[in-house]
Design a protein around this motif. Sequence first.
Motif, PDB file in Angstrom:
ATOM      1  N   PRO A   1      -0.051  -1.652 -14.717  1.00  0.00           N
ATOM      2  CA  PRO A   1       0.966  -2.496 -15.362  1.00  0.00           C
ATOM      3  C   PRO A   1       1.869  -3.219 -14.360  1.00  0.00           C
ATOM      4  O   PRO A   1       2.265  -4.358 -14.601  1.00  0.00           O
ATOM      5  N   LYS A   2       2.160  -2.579 -13.229  1.00  0.00           N
ATOM      6  CA  LYS A   2       2.977  -3.260 -12.214  1.00  0.00           C
ATOM      7  C   LYS A   2       2.252  -4.493 -11.679  1.00  0.00           C
ATOM      8  O   LYS A   2       2.840  -5.559 -11.522  1.00  0.00           O
ATOM      9  N   PHE A   3       0.964  -4.308 -11.391  1.00  0.00           N
ATOM     10  CA  PHE A   3       0.189  -5.438 -10.880  1.00  0.00           C
ATOM     11  C   PHE A   3       0.075  -6.541 -11.926  1.00  0.00           C
ATOM     12  O   PHE A   3       0.229  -7.720 -11.610  1.00  0.00           O
ATOM     13  N   GLN A   4      -0.205  -6.182 -13.170  1.00  0.00           N
ATOM     14  CA  GLN A   4      -0.342  -7.177 -14.226  1.00  0.00           C
ATOM     15  C   GLN A   4       0.956  -7.966 -14.391  1.00  0.00           C
ATOM     16  O   GLN A   4       0.923  -9.183 -14.589  1.00  0.00           O
ATOM     17  N   ASN A   5       2.069  -7.272 -14.331  1.00  0.00           N
ATOM     18  CA  ASN A   5       3.358  -7.937 -14.483  1.00  0.00           C
ATOM     19  C   ASN A   5       3.607  -8.900 -13.329  1.00  0.00           C
ATOM     20  O   ASN A   5       3.980 -10.062 -13.528  1.00  0.00           O
ATOM     21  N   ALA A   6       3.378  -8.429 -12.095  1.00  0.00           N
ATOM     22  CA  ALA A   6       3.602  -9.286 -10.929  1.00  0.00           C
ATOM     23  C   ALA A   6       2.625 -10.457 -10.922  1.00  0.00           C
ATOM     24  O   ALA A   6       3.008 -11.603 -10.640  1.00  0.00           O
ATOM     25  N   TYR A   7       1.369 -10.191 -11.245  1.00  0.00           N
ATOM     26  CA  TYR A   7       0.359 -11.250 -11.252  1.00  0.00           C
ATOM     27  C   TYR A   7       0.672 -12.284 -12.342  1.00  0.00           C
ATOM     28  O   TYR A   7       0.569 -13.482 -12.111  1.00  0.00           O
TER      29      TYR A   7
ATOM     30  N   TRP B   1       0.829  -1.200   0.000  1.00  0.00           N
ATOM     31  CA  TRP B   1       0.000   0.000   0.000  1.00  0.00           C
ATOM     32  C   TRP B   1       0.865   1.252   0.000  1.00  0.00           C
ATOM     33  O   TRP B   1       0.615   2.199  -0.734  1.00  0.00           O
ATOM     34  N   ARG B   2       1.902   1.260   0.817  1.00  0.00           N
ATOM     35  CA  ARG B   2       2.766   2.433   0.925  1.00  0.00           C
ATOM     36  C   ARG B   2       3.463   2.725  -0.397  1.00  0.00           C
ATOM     37  O   ARG B   2       3.632   3.885  -0.788  1.00  0.00           O
ATOM     38  N   SER B   3       3.862   1.685  -1.114  1.00  0.00           N
ATOM     39  CA  SER B   3       4.562   1.913  -2.378  1.00  0.00           C
ATOM     40  C   SER B   3       3.620   2.334  -3.507  1.00  0.00           C
ATOM     41  O   SER B   3       4.064   2.906  -4.488  1.00  0.00           O
ATOM     42  N   CYS B   4       2.318   2.079  -3.366  1.00  0.00           N
ATOM     43  CA  CYS B   4       1.373   2.378  -4.441  1.00  0.00           C
ATOM     44  C   CYS B   4       0.439   3.545  -4.155  1.00  0.00           C
ATOM     45  O   CYS B   4      -0.269   3.994  -5.054  1.00  0.00           O
ATOM     46  N   LYS B   5       0.411   4.049  -2.934  1.00  0.00           N
ATOM     47  CA  LYS B   5      -0.612   5.031  -2.572  1.00  0.00           C
ATOM     48  C   LYS B   5      -0.490   6.343  -3.332  1.00  0.00           C
ATOM     49  O   LYS B   5      -1.484   7.012  -3.564  1.00  0.00           O
TER      50      LYS B   5
END
Length: 135
Positions: free
Chosen positions: A61-67, A48-52
């Motif tokens: 795109p970060k989430f899609q890549n990690a997922y 949360w802290r890194s994305c807020k």
Amino acid sequence: CSSSKGSRQHLAPPYFRLGVLKASSAALNMSMSLAPHPVGIKFWTSIWRSCKDLPYSEIHPKFQNAYGHAFHRNLGKYFYAHRAGPLGAWAPIVMFSVGFKIVTMYYGTLRDTNAAVDAAAAYGQSGYKTNPVPK
């Protein structure tokens, strides 16, 4: 009187803090020992802290890549390993469909040819449902 005192100890501490119920200090100091969280709260709060402060166009795109990486690392062994090119996972299905279509067309052609020969034999050499020869 002791039964009501025992029931007070089972109530949540906010009720005691509001002054609704009176309790002894022993009841307020009661602690519960829970097992630690399997992942840990620091893991979730760090995400949360890194994305807020980031916009959606960067977070997605970060989430899609990690997922996608996590998905293929954990479940990739269950997928058909092939090199199909642009068709991707549809290649086996498309190839089966094309092959099935060719086989059924070949069967239909042979069946109709043989049916025509049998009909001609039954109705004479002029054939079945043919126009008569003009005189």
